[in-house]
Design a protein around this motif. Structure first.
Motif, mmCIF file in Angstrom:
data_model
loop_
_atom_site.group_PDB
_atom_site.id
_atom_site.type_symbol
_atom_site.label_atom_id
_atom_site.label_comp_id
_atom_site.label_asym_id
_atom_site.label_seq_id
_atom_site.Cartn_x
_atom_site.Cartn_y
_atom_site.Cartn_z
ATOM 1 N N PHE A 1 1.068 -1.215 0.055
ATOM 2 C CA PHE A 1 -0.111 0.011 0.152
ATOM 3 C C PHE A 1 0.685 1.146 -0.149
ATOM 4 C CE2 PHE A 1 -2.839 -3.036 2.232
ATOM 5 C CZ PHE A 1 -3.883 -3.132 1.510
ATOM 6 N N GLN B 1 4.184 1.098 1.941
ATOM 7 C CA GLN B 1 4.039 0.085 2.983
ATOM 8 C C GLN B 1 3.982 -1.442 2.427
ATOM 9 O OE1 GLN B 1 0.885 0.270 5.358
ATOM 10 N NE2 GLN B 1 1.623 -1.333 6.946
ATOM 11 N N ALA C 1 2.322 -4.777 3.474
ATOM 12 C CA ALA C 1 1.427 -5.229 4.471
ATOM 13 C C ALA C 1 1.442 -6.755 4.286
ATOM 14 C CB ALA C 1 -0.094 -4.802 4.083
ATOM 15 N N PRO D 1 0.677 -9.781 15.822
ATOM 16 C CA PRO D 1 0.101 -8.637 16.576
ATOM 17 C C PRO D 1 -0.751 -7.616 15.653
ATOM 18 C CG PRO D 1 2.536 -8.304 15.871
ATOM 19 C CD PRO D 1 2.075 -9.530 15.639
ATOM 20 N N ASN D 2 -1.305 -6.733 16.080
ATOM 21 C CA ASN D 2 -2.176 -5.751 15.182
ATOM 22 C C ASN D 2 -1.278 -5.194 14.303
ATOM 23 O OD1 ASN D 2 -3.514 -4.932 18.582
ATOM 24 N ND2 ASN D 2 -4.899 -5.858 16.806
ATOM 25 N N GLY D 3 -2.129 -5.270 12.961
ATOM 26 C CA GLY D 3 -1.217 -4.710 11.931
ATOM 27 C C GLY D 3 -0.389 -5.511 11.167
ATOM 28 N N ALA D 4 -0.228 -6.572 11.473
ATOM 29 C CA ALA D 4 0.690 -7.832 11.037
ATOM 30 C C ALA D 4 0.414 -8.018 9.521
ATOM 31 C CB ALA D 4 0.730 -8.902 12.083
ATOM 32 N N GLY D 5 -0.908 -7.918 9.135
ATOM 33 C CA GLY D 5 -1.228 -8.195 8.029
ATOM 34 C C GLY D 5 -2.029 -9.399 7.790
ATOM 35 N N LYS D 6 -2.550 -9.775 9.018
ATOM 36 C CA LYS D 6 -3.462 -11.186 8.930
ATOM 37 C C LYS D 6 -4.673 -11.224 8.036
ATOM 38 C CE LYS D 6 -3.764 -11.034 13.292
ATOM 39 N NZ LYS D 6 -3.220 -9.743 13.750
ATOM 40 N N THR D 7 -5.663 -9.992 8.120
ATOM 41 C CA THR D 7 -6.729 -9.552 7.564
ATOM 42 C C THR D 7 -6.344 -9.373 6.193
ATOM 43 O OG1 THR D 7 -7.831 -8.672 9.421
ATOM 44 C CG2 THR D 7 -8.672 -8.060 7.292
ATOM 45 N N THR D 8 -5.391 -8.552 5.839
ATOM 46 C CA THR D 8 -4.918 -8.450 4.464
ATOM 47 C C THR D 8 -4.490 -9.407 3.535
ATOM 48 O OG1 THR D 8 -4.024 -6.268 5.117
ATOM 49 C CG2 THR D 8 -3.453 -6.867 2.937
ATOM 50 N N GLN E 1 -13.616 -9.589 9.931
ATOM 51 C CA GLN E 1 -13.406 -9.106 11.392
ATOM 52 C C GLN E 1 -14.445 -8.094 11.787
ATOM 53 O OE1 GLN E 1 -9.341 -7.896 11.534
ATOM 54 N NE2 GLN E 1 -9.694 -7.374 13.630
ATOM 55 N N GLU F 1 -11.035 -13.333 13.644
ATOM 56 C CA GLU F 1 -11.410 -12.988 15.020
ATOM 57 C C GLU F 1 -12.979 -13.099 15.425
ATOM 58 O OE1 GLU F 1 -9.246 -9.777 16.676
ATOM 59 O OE2 GLU F 1 -7.910 -10.056 15.040
ATOM 60 N N HIS G 1 -6.385 -14.192 18.238
ATOM 61 C CA HIS G 1 -5.582 -13.332 19.224
ATOM 62 C C HIS G 1 -5.199 -14.132 20.614
ATOM 63 C CE1 HIS G 1 -4.320 -9.988 17.063
ATOM 64 N NE2 HIS G 1 -5.293 -9.597 17.128
HETATM 65 N N1 ATP Z 1 -6.806 -1.004 2.184
HETATM 66 C C1 ATP Z 1 -5.558 -0.621 2.617
HETATM 67 N N2 ATP Z 1 -5.001 0.369 2.396
HETATM 68 C C2 ATP Z 1 -3.903 0.907 3.095
HETATM 69 N N3 ATP Z 1 -3.226 0.246 4.109
HETATM 70 C C3 ATP Z 1 -3.912 -0.728 4.358
HETATM 71 C C4 ATP Z 1 -5.145 -1.489 3.729
HETATM 72 N N4 ATP Z 1 -5.640 -2.560 4.550
HETATM 73 C C5 ATP Z 1 -4.740 -2.713 5.313
HETATM 74 N N5 ATP Z 1 -3.620 -1.810 5.430
HETATM 75 C C6 ATP Z 1 -2.578 -1.757 6.485
HETATM 76 O O1 ATP Z 1 -1.903 -3.070 6.167
HETATM 77 C C7 ATP Z 1 -1.238 -3.260 7.371
HETATM 78 C C8 ATP Z 1 -2.043 -4.576 7.904
HETATM 79 O O2 ATP Z 1 -3.371 -4.415 7.958
HETATM 80 P P1 ATP Z 1 -4.238 -5.829 8.670
HETATM 81 O O3 ATP Z 1 -5.740 -5.298 8.735
HETATM 82 O O4 ATP Z 1 -3.981 -6.738 7.557
HETATM 83 O O5 ATP Z 1 -3.477 -6.229 10.130
HETATM 84 P P2 ATP Z 1 -4.155 -7.306 11.037
HETATM 85 O O6 ATP Z 1 -3.071 -8.234 11.185
HETATM 86 O O7 ATP Z 1 -5.540 -7.957 10.459
HETATM 87 O O8 ATP Z 1 -4.554 -6.472 12.242
HETATM 88 P P3 ATP Z 1 -5.577 -6.712 13.394
HETATM 89 O O9 ATP Z 1 -4.966 -7.695 14.268
HETATM 90 O O10 ATP Z 1 -5.601 -5.293 13.986
HETATM 91 O O11 ATP Z 1 -6.738 -6.924 12.764
HETATM 92 C C9 ATP Z 1 -1.803 -2.358 8.328
HETATM 93 O O12 ATP Z 1 -0.677 -1.556 8.673
HETATM 94 C C10 ATP Z 1 -3.112 -1.517 7.656
HETATM 95 O O13 ATP Z 1 -2.857 -0.121 8.049
#
Ligand code: ATP
Ligand code: MG
Lengths: 261, 357
Positions: free
Chosen positions: A19, A22, A24, A43-50, A91, A178, A211
Motif C-alpha cells: 500500500f 508500506q 502489508a 500482533p495488530n497490523g501484522a497483515g492477517k486480515t490483508t 473481522q 477473529e 488473538h
Molecule cells: N486497504 C488498505 N489500504 C492501506 N493500508 C492498508 C489497507 N488494508 C490494510 N492496510 C494496512 O496494512 C497493515 C496490515 O493490516 P491488517 O488489517 O491486515 O492487520 P491485521 O493483522 O489484520 O491486524 P488486526 O489484528 O488489528 O486485525 C496495516 O498497517 C494496515 O494499516
C-alpha cells in the motif's frame, strides 16, 4: 496428519501486497491442507486480515500467487472464488443491515444453491432454502431474532450472524477472522463449539485468525505467525506458541488487548 | 399462499392506508372510461398507466440496485420510435406494432447491457455519467436523422382501425359511454400496465430480486457470497430498459405521434425521478402512486390555480400567487412538502409507521 501427504487445497506462493510505500503482506508462501485447522496469529497490523483479503479476492496481490486445488486464482474476482469454495467471514461485521437476520443467511444459502439469476419464481417458494437458513441460524442460537433487521442486533449477535452466513455458504475452506472478538464470555463457547464441529467433519479446511492463545491451543492443528507482513513461524501449536518470536508477538497482542479493554 | 397474495407475489402493501389507496387506484383505472368520461380524462388515465410502468421500471434500477441512470427516457424513446417508424412509413398493422415493439425492446436491452458492462465495473457514479452522455447522444441522433425519425417534428401516423378514434365496438353506447378506438387504446394500455406491474412485483420478490436488494444494501458482502454485482446490476438495467421501451410503444400508440419532446426529453426524466422519490424508492407501489400524483398535478394543478386565481380576483396579492403561470413553483412546493413529511416517500414512510405502530 493424513492430509499433509496429499496436494494442498490452498496455497500461496510469494504473496505480497504493497500500500504505497508500506508492504502489508510480504512474500508469504504457505500451503493449507484439507482437514486441518490453521491458526494465524500476529500482533495488530501484522497483515492477517490483508492476507485473508488476498486469498478470498477482496484485494489483488502486487506480486505472488494464490492456488486453489492447484488452479491459479490470483487474478480471479471475489465472487468466483467464493463459488469455488473459499468462504470468508469478516473481522469488521459486514452484513445486509436493513434485511432480516433470516434473509441475511438465506442469501448465503441461495448463493450456494446457485439460483440467484432466477427471476420468475418467488424466493419464498424455495422453502428448502429457507429451512436451511433457519437451520444455520439455530446453530448460532439466533432463531429468536430471525425476523429482526440485522442492524438491530447487538454486537455479539451480529458476530454470530456473520458466522452463520459463513456456515450457510458451506465452503470447502472456512476463513474466520477473529470470530469471537468483542463477544461476551458466555457467547464465545457457542462459536468455538461450532468451529470444532466443522473440524470434526474431517474434510474441511479452516483458517482462523485469533488473538487468544488459549483458543489457539484448543483448536489449532498448526499455527503460523505473521509479523510485519512476513511469515516468521510455522509449526505445531505448542512449539510455536512457546517460541521466542511468538512470545514477542503475543506480548504485543497482550498489550493491545489491554488497550482495547 | 392465497391466489390474491400470489398475484402480487406476496408483496403486501404493508399499511392499511396503502392497501386502500392501491385498491382505489386499481378500481379507478379499471373503470376509468366509465367513471371519468371525456377525452381529456381518458388521456390522463392513459398517461397515468404509462407512467406507472415507466416509474416502476425505473425503480428496478434506482430503488433495487441503488444506481442512478439518466438514460431511462432514451429506452422509453426506443420503444416509441420502434412503433412509430413502421407505422409512419405506411405499414399500419398489429404485426408492425408487435415487431416495432420487439425491435425497440431489443435495442434497449443491447444498449443497456453495453452501458452496464462498460461502466458498472468502474463505479456507480461513472455509470450515471455514461447514461447522461449516451442519452444526450440519442436525443441528438433522433433530431438529426430526419429521414427516419422525423427530426424535431417527430412522426405522426395512423394506427390499426380498432385503435383509431372513429372505430366503434358497439353501435350503442354502454352505460352512456361510446366504446370507440380511444377506449380500446386505453384498455390495451391498462392491460399491458397491469401485466407488466405484476411481472415487476414478481421479479422484485424472486431470488434475483433478493440479490438486487442485497447488492443495494452491501455490494461488497454480496460479492463475498458469490454474487457478481456487475452481472446483476447489468441485468437489472436491461430489464428496466426493456420495460421502459414497452411503455414507450404504448405512449406512441396513445398519441398516434412520437417525437423527441414526448419520449426523449430530460424533463420527462426529471418527472420519473420525482415519481420514484415521492412515492418511495424500492417499493414499486411507491412509484405507481408517485406517477398518479405527478400526472394529476401536471394536468390539473394549472386549471385549479386558474380557478383559485379567479376566485380571489378582488383580493390583494392572492391572484398573483395563484396565477396559473406559477404552477411549476407550486409543483416544487408540493414536492418539498412531500419530501419533508414523507422522507422515505409515501410508501416507505407509511410502512415505517406500520412497523413502529
Ligand atoms: N486497504 C488498505 N489500504 C492501506 N493500508 C492498508 C489497507 N488494508 C490494510 N492496510 C494496512 O496494512 C497493515 C496490515 O493490516 P491488517 O488489517 O491486515 O492487520 P491485521 O493483522 O489484520 O491486524 P488486526 O489484528 O488489528 O486485525 C496495516 O498497517 C494496515 O494499516
Ligand atoms: Mg485483522
Amino acid at each position: 496428519m493424513s492430509g499433509s501427504a496429499l496436494a494442498p487445497i490452498l496455497e500461496t506462493r510469494g504473496l505480497s501486497i504493497r500500500f504505497g510505500g508500506q508492504i502489508a503482506v510480504d512474500q508469504v508462501s504457505c500451503a493449507f491442507h484439507s482437514g486441518t485447522l490453521t491458526a494465524i496469529v500476529g500482533p495488530n497490523g501484522a497483515g492477517k486480515t490483508t492476507y485473508f483479503n488476498l486469498i478470498s479476492g477482496q484485494l489483488r496481490a502486487t506480486s505472488g500467487d494464490v492456488f486453489l486445488r492447484g488452479a491459479r486464482i490470483t487474478g480471479m474476482a471475489a465472487p468466483l472464488r467464493a463459488r469455488r469454495g473459499l468462504g470468508r467471514a469478516f473481522q469488521l461485521t459486514n452484513l445486509f443491515p436493513d434485511l432480516t437476520v433470516l434473509e441475511n443467511v438465506r442469501l448465503a444459502v441461495q448463493a450456494r444453491a446457485g439460483i440467484g439469476l432466477h427471476a420468475l419464481g418467488l424466493a419464498s417458494d424455495h422453502v428448502d432454502l429457507i429451512e436451511r437458513a433457519r437451520f444455520y441460524l439455530n446453530r448460532v442460537r439466533l432463531t429468536p431474532r430471525a425476523d429482526a433487521a440485522a442492524a438491530a442486533l447487538n454486537h455479539g449477535d451480529q458476530r454470530k450472524l456473520e458466522v452463520a452466513i459463513l456456515l450457510a455458504l458451506e465452503p470447502a475452506v472456512f476463513m474466520f477472522d477473529e470470530p469471537t472478538a468483542g463477544m461476551s464470555v458466555d457467547e464465545v463457547p457457542v462459536i468455538l463449539d461450532l468451529i470444532e464441529a466443522i473440524k470434526a467433519d474431517g474434510d474441511k479446511t479452516i483458517l482462523l485468525v485469533e488473538h487468544k492463545m488459549d483458543v489457539v491451543r484448543r483448536l489449532a492443528d498448526r499455527v503460523i505467525v505473521l509479523h510485519q507482513g512476513a511469515l516468521v513461524a510455522d509449526g505445531e501449536p505448542a512449539e510455536v506458541v512457546a517460541s521466542a518470536i511468538v512470545q514477542e508477538a503475543y506480548l504485543g497482542v497482550r498489550r493491545s488487548e489491554a488497550a482495547h479493554g | 399462499m392465497r391466489f390474491g397474495a400470489r398475484l402480487i407475489s406476496g408483496d403486501k402493501p404493508g399499511h392499511p392506508v396503502l392497501s386502500v389507496l392501491l385498491i382505489a387506484l386499481l378500481v379507478a383505472l379499471a373503470g376509468a372510461p366509465f367513471f371519468f368520461p371525456g377525452t381529456r380524462s381518458l388521456a390522463v388515465a392513459s398517461q397515468i398507466c404509462i407512467f406507472i410502468v415507466l416509474a416502476a421500471s425505473y425503480d428496478i434500477m434506482l430503488g433495487y440496485t441503488g444506481i442512478v441512470s439518466f438514460a431511462h427516457t432514451m429506452f422509453f424513446g426506443m420503444g416509441a420510435y420502434g412503433v412509430a417508424i413502421p407505422l409512419a412509413n405506411g405499414w399500419v398493422g398489429w404485426d408492425a406494432i408487435l415487431l416495432g415493439t420487439v425491435g425497440g425492446v431489443l435495442l434497449a436491452v443491447v444498449v443497456a447491457i453495453g452501458i452496464g458492462l462498460l461502466s458498472l465495473r468502474v463505479q456507480a457514479i461513472f455509470f450515471s455519467m455514461v447514461t447522461l452522455a449516451v442519452a444526450s447522444f440519442a436525443q441528438l441522433l433522433a433530431t438529426q436523422l430526419r429521414g427516419i425519425t422525423g427530426g424535431e417534428d417527430g412522426l405522426t401516423f395512423s394506427v390499426p382501425r380498432v385503435l383509431s378514434p372513429a372505430f366503434r365496438l358497439l353501435a350503442q353506447p354502454l352505460f352512456g359511454v361510446r366504446l370507440d378506438g380511444r377506449v380500446m387504446t386505453y384498455y390495451l394500455i391498462f392491460a399491458v400496465t397491469l401485466v407488466l406491474f405484476l411481472l415487476m412485483l414478481r421479479i422484485a420478490n424472486s431470488p434475483f430480486g433478493s440479490v438486487l436488494k442485497a447488492i443495494r444494501e452491501n455490494g461488497f458482502r454480496a460479492e463475498a457470497l458469490g454474487y457478481r454485482t456487475v452481472v446483476y446490476r447489468t441485468l437489472a438495467g436491461a430489464l428496466s430498459a426493456a420495460i421502459a421501451a414497452v411503455a414507450g410503444a404504448l405512449m406512441a400508440l396513445l398519441l398516434r405521434y412520437n417525437g423527441p419532446d414526448t419520449t426523449l426529453s430530460f424533463s420527462i426524466m426529471v418527472d420519473i425521478l420525482l415519481m420514484v422519490v415521492i412515492g418511495g424508492m424500492g417499493t414499486l407501489y411507491g412509484p405507481a402512486l408517485g406517477a398518479v400524483v405527478i400526472v394529476l398535478a401536471q394536468y390539473y394543478l394549472q386549471p385549479a390555480m386558474q380557478a383559485l386565481s379567479d376566485a380571489t380576483a378582488g383580493l390583494p396579492l392572492l391572484p398573483a400567487i395563484f396565477h396559473p403561470d406559477r404552477w411549476l413553483l407550486w409543483l416544487g412546493v408540493l414536492f418539498v412538502l412531500i419530501v419533508y413529511f414523507f422522507p422515505a416517500g409515501i410508501v416507505g414512510s407509511l410502512r415505517g409507521r406500520a412497523r413502529k405502530g
